[in-house]
Design a protein around this motif. Structure first.
Motif, PDB file in Angstrom:
ATOM      1  N   SER A 122       0.830  -1.210   0.000  1.00 18.78           N
ATOM      2  CA  SER A 122       0.000   0.000   0.000  1.00 18.78           C
ATOM      3  C   SER A 122       0.865   1.261   0.000  1.00 18.78           C
ATOM      4  CB  SER A 122      -0.925  -0.004   1.215  1.00 18.78           C
ATOM      5  OG  SER A 122      -0.175  -0.046   2.417  1.00 18.78           O
ATOM      6  N   ILE A 123       1.980   1.247   0.735  1.00 19.84           N
ATOM      7  CA  ILE A 123       2.887   2.400   0.729  1.00 19.84           C
ATOM      8  C   ILE A 123       3.514   2.588  -0.648  1.00 19.84           C
ATOM      9  CG2 ILE A 123       5.056   3.301   1.663  1.00 19.84           C
ATOM     10  CD1 ILE A 123       4.347   1.983   4.315  1.00 19.84           C
ATOM     11  N   SER A 124       3.884   1.502  -1.296  1.00 18.04           N
ATOM     12  CA  SER A 124       4.501   1.599  -2.623  1.00 18.04           C
ATOM     13  C   SER A 124       3.533   2.164  -3.647  1.00 18.04           C
ATOM     14  CB  SER A 124       4.988   0.218  -3.066  1.00 18.04           C
ATOM     15  OG  SER A 124       3.899  -0.656  -3.299  1.00 18.04           O
ATOM     16  N   VAL A 125       2.275   1.745  -3.571  1.00 24.38           N
ATOM     17  CA  VAL A 125       1.272   2.283  -4.504  1.00 24.38           C
ATOM     18  C   VAL A 125       1.081   3.779  -4.285  1.00 24.38           C
ATOM     19  CG1 VAL A 125      -1.160   2.194  -5.147  1.00 24.38           C
ATOM     20  CG2 VAL A 125       0.106   0.076  -4.789  1.00 24.38           C
ATOM     21  N   ASN A 163      -5.471  -9.297   3.476  1.00 25.24           N
ATOM     22  CA  ASN A 163      -5.420  -8.238   2.456  1.00 25.24           C
ATOM     23  C   ASN A 163      -6.202  -7.003   2.886  1.00 25.24           C
ATOM     24  OD1 ASN A 163      -3.815  -9.681   0.639  1.00 25.24           O
ATOM     25  ND2 ASN A 163      -5.587 -10.695  -0.261  1.00 25.24           N
ATOM     26  N   ALA A 164      -7.066  -7.166   3.892  1.00 23.96           N
ATOM     27  CA  ALA A 164      -7.790  -6.005   4.424  1.00 23.96           C
ATOM     28  C   ALA A 164      -6.845  -4.985   5.022  1.00 23.96           C
ATOM     29  CB  ALA A 164      -8.803  -6.463   5.472  1.00 23.96           C
ATOM     30  N   VAL A 165      -5.670  -5.426   5.480  1.00 22.29           N
ATOM     31  CA  VAL A 165      -4.676  -4.481   6.017  1.00 22.29           C
ATOM     32  C   VAL A 165      -4.264  -3.482   4.950  1.00 22.29           C
ATOM     33  CG1 VAL A 165      -2.355  -4.300   7.004  1.00 22.29           C
ATOM     34  CG2 VAL A 165      -3.860  -6.168   7.693  1.00 22.29           C
ATOM     35  N   ALA A 168     -12.273   0.837  11.543  1.00 22.15           N
ATOM     36  CA  ALA A 168     -12.397   0.230  12.872  1.00 22.15           C
ATOM     37  C   ALA A 168     -12.993  -1.171  12.776  1.00 22.15           C
ATOM     38  CB  ALA A 168     -13.262   1.121  13.764  1.00 22.15           C
ATOM     39  N   LEU A 169     -14.027  -1.337  11.948  1.00 22.95           N
ATOM     40  CA  LEU A 169     -14.627  -2.661  11.784  1.00 22.95           C
ATOM     41  C   LEU A 169     -13.643  -3.645  11.151  1.00 22.95           C
ATOM     42  CD1 LEU A 169     -18.228  -1.749  10.534  1.00 22.95           C
ATOM     43  CD2 LEU A 169     -17.587  -2.716  12.748  1.00 22.95           C
ATOM     44  N   THR A 170     -12.892  -3.167  10.174  1.00 22.97           N
ATOM     45  CA  THR A 170     -11.917  -4.048   9.526  1.00 22.97           C
ATOM     46  C   THR A 170     -10.822  -4.460  10.492  1.00 22.97           C
ATOM     47  OG1 THR A 170     -12.357  -2.893   7.434  1.00 22.97           O
ATOM     48  CG2 THR A 170     -10.408  -4.284   7.528  1.00 22.97           C
ATOM     49  N   ALA A 171     -10.355  -3.522  11.309  1.00 19.15           N
ATOM     50  CA  ALA A 171      -9.331  -3.862  12.306  1.00 19.15           C
ATOM     51  C   ALA A 171      -9.875  -4.857  13.332  1.00 19.15           C
ATOM     52  CB  ALA A 171      -8.837  -2.597  12.998  1.00 19.15           C
ATOM     53  N   GLY A 172     -11.115  -4.644  13.792  1.00 14.50           N
ATOM     54  CA  GLY A 172     -11.715  -5.578  14.742  1.00 14.50           C
ATOM     55  C   GLY A 172     -11.927  -6.956  14.136  1.00 14.50           C
ATOM     56  N   GLY A 173     -12.398  -6.994  12.885  1.00 12.53           N
ATOM     57  CA  GLY A 173     -12.565  -8.284  12.226  1.00 12.53           C
ATOM     58  C   GLY A 173     -11.251  -9.000  12.003  1.00 12.53           C
ATOM     59  N   PHE A 182     -15.481  -7.872   5.845  1.00  4.35           N
ATOM     60  CA  PHE A 182     -16.192  -7.592   4.600  1.00  4.35           C
ATOM     61  C   PHE A 182     -17.009  -6.307   4.724  1.00  4.35           C
ATOM     62  CE2 PHE A 182     -16.374 -12.419   3.579  1.00  4.35           C
ATOM     63  CZ  PHE A 182     -15.030 -12.372   3.246  1.00  4.35           C
ATOM     64  N   LEU A 183     -17.710  -6.154   5.842  1.00  2.00           N
ATOM     65  CA  LEU A 183     -18.505  -4.951   6.064  1.00  2.00           C
ATOM     66  C   LEU A 183     -17.619  -3.712   6.152  1.00  2.00           C
ATOM     67  CD1 LEU A 183     -21.207  -3.569   6.644  1.00  2.00           C
ATOM     68  CD2 LEU A 183     -20.913  -4.170   9.060  1.00  2.00           C
ATOM     69  N   GLY A 184     -16.491  -3.841   6.849  1.00  2.00           N
ATOM     70  CA  GLY A 184     -15.584  -2.701   6.963  1.00  2.00           C
ATOM     71  C   GLY A 184     -15.004  -2.280   5.632  1.00  2.00           C
ATOM     72  N   VAL A 185     -14.587  -3.239   4.811  1.00  7.39           N
ATOM     73  CA  VAL A 185     -14.047  -2.917   3.489  1.00  7.39           C
ATOM     74  C   VAL A 185     -15.121  -2.280   2.618  1.00  7.39           C
ATOM     75  CG1 VAL A 185     -13.123  -3.925   1.367  1.00  7.39           C
ATOM     76  CG2 VAL A 185     -12.248  -4.660   3.579  1.00  7.39           C
TER      77      VAL A 185
END
Length: 384
Positions: free
Chosen positions: A35-38, A93-95, A129-134, A301-304
């Motif tokens: 993600s940083i490279s992109v 990959n959500a990270v 926040a939801l993605t991190a929790g998931g 999935f909901l967070g993304v």
């Protein structure tokens, strides 16, 4: 502890927790680097365009820095498959989605309008926040057992009836979807990304096999002399190429934020199913751990979805100016009706037709232009 004990009885390594931790950290680190490279490469393109620099992007140091970081990130992701279960690496990959969203605000200095704050910022941070929790849930309750991927074990999984049945159903589904997509011109995003996900399930299986055999060859007995390694390697390269082709076709038809969301959900789902069938990753897990793992994936999935839902859509450039004025600065068809919108494909102002390809008419040399005398005297004009 019961899972580890059962794993030892079935020939699975006892230090699965350590290997899972290494694989998880490598996957998180790899996704962050990607993600940083992109973002760095995007910044390079934006800088060249803003400064009207005539150089190509591959002549800039920032673009090469981004490319090096991307190679390192993809390498870390590749190695992570050798240490942790496939069902644990794929949802991480959500990270990349979270870090790309944060870098969009900080590194690239993307700004939102004040009236869009509640609509954009709140939902985006809620999605993060939801993605991190998931992510925490499925990492904590994910499969813990992991076997050494030598050639013998991989061949055993390939010829097993669960994978052969899954492969048969996958091929039939792929052919049917491809028929409707190519022959019936069903250019639906779901169908295109379903093709990508079906190929991706084979890709992650082969990536894990190739990565595991390479790592095992480095630290233990050589595995590269077995034919199954090259079979897996060829399948890995072929499926990656076809995946990239279908994703490129989807990007020409649909918005990238929608593609990112649907593709993450589809590919993660099929990767988890492939890991459960081919590598039997959930055989030693109880029902509670499986349910909590699936709950964590659903929250991701909901967070993304919330993160990608509020991505700004690029507005097409329209070469005419409205009469709206904000602090003396004209706006280009930002809101309201435009002045003379029928420009007929011309980049001239207003509704003038594009006659750039028409050669001008030459007047005869002896033709003189007659100028009618003005009824006003110069002195009178000065007074006016």
């Amino acid at each position: 502890m019961n899972g580890v004990r059962m794993a030892r009885e079935d020939g699975v390594t006892g230090d699965s927790y350590t290997e899972n931790l290494i694989g998880t950290l490598l996957a998180i680190f790899g996704n962050l680097l990607v993600s940083i490279s992109v973002s760095i490469q995007k910044q390079s393109h934006v800088t060249l365009a803003g400064n009207k620099d005539p150089r190509q992007y591959f002549y800039t140091k920032t673009w090469w820095t981004g490319l090096i970081l991307m190679v390192l990130g993809e390498g870390a992701l590749f190695v992570s498959y050798a240490f942790a279960p496939l069902s644990l690496i794929a949802p991480l990959n959500a990270v990349s989605v979270i870090s790309s969203s944060i870098l969009g605000f900080l590194f690239l200095r993307e700004k939102w309008k004040a009236q869009e704050f509640l609509k954009r910022y709140i939902l985006t941070f809620l999605g993060c926040a939801l993605t991190a929790g998931g992510t925490y849930l499925f990492v904590t309750f994910g499969p813990n057992s992991h076997e050494k991927l030598n050639a013998e074990n991989i061949v055993k999984h390939v010829i097993g009836w669960p994978f052969l049945l899954y492969l048969l159903l996958g091929i039939i589904t792929f052919c049917l979807v491809l028929y409707f997509y190519k022959q019936r011109n069903a250019n639906y995003l779901v169908l295109i990304l379903l093709l990508v996900a079906l190929l991706g399930s084979v890709t992650v299986i082969t990536v894990k096999a190739v990565s595991g055999m390479i790592v095992l060859s480095i630290v233990g007995p050589l595995q590269l002399s077995y034919p199954i390694f090259y079979v897996m390697f060829v399948c890995m390269v072929a499926t990656i190429v076809f995946q990239a082709s279908f994703l490129a076709q989807a990007s020409h038809l649909y918005d990238s934020s929608i593609i990112a969301c649907v593709n993450y959900i589809f590919c993660t789902t099929f990767a988890i199913v492939a890991g459960a069938i081919f590598y039997e990753e959930f055989n030693h897990e109880d029902v509670l751990h499986i349910c909590m793992f699936l709950l964590g994936c659903a929250i991701c999935f909901l967070g993304v979805f919330l993160i990608t839902k509020n991505k700004r859509k690029a507005k097409a450039f329209e070469p005419y100016v409205t009469m709206d004025m904000a602090k003396g600065i004209p706006t280009i068809h930002n809101k309201g009706w435009a002045v003379q919108p029928d420009y007929n494909g011309s980049f001239s102002y207003g509704a003038l037709e594009n006659n750039d390809s028409v050669a001008p008419v030459t007047l005869p040399v002896d033709q003189e232009l007659s100028v009618s005398p003005s009824p006003y005297q110069p002195s009178e004009l000065k007074k006016d």
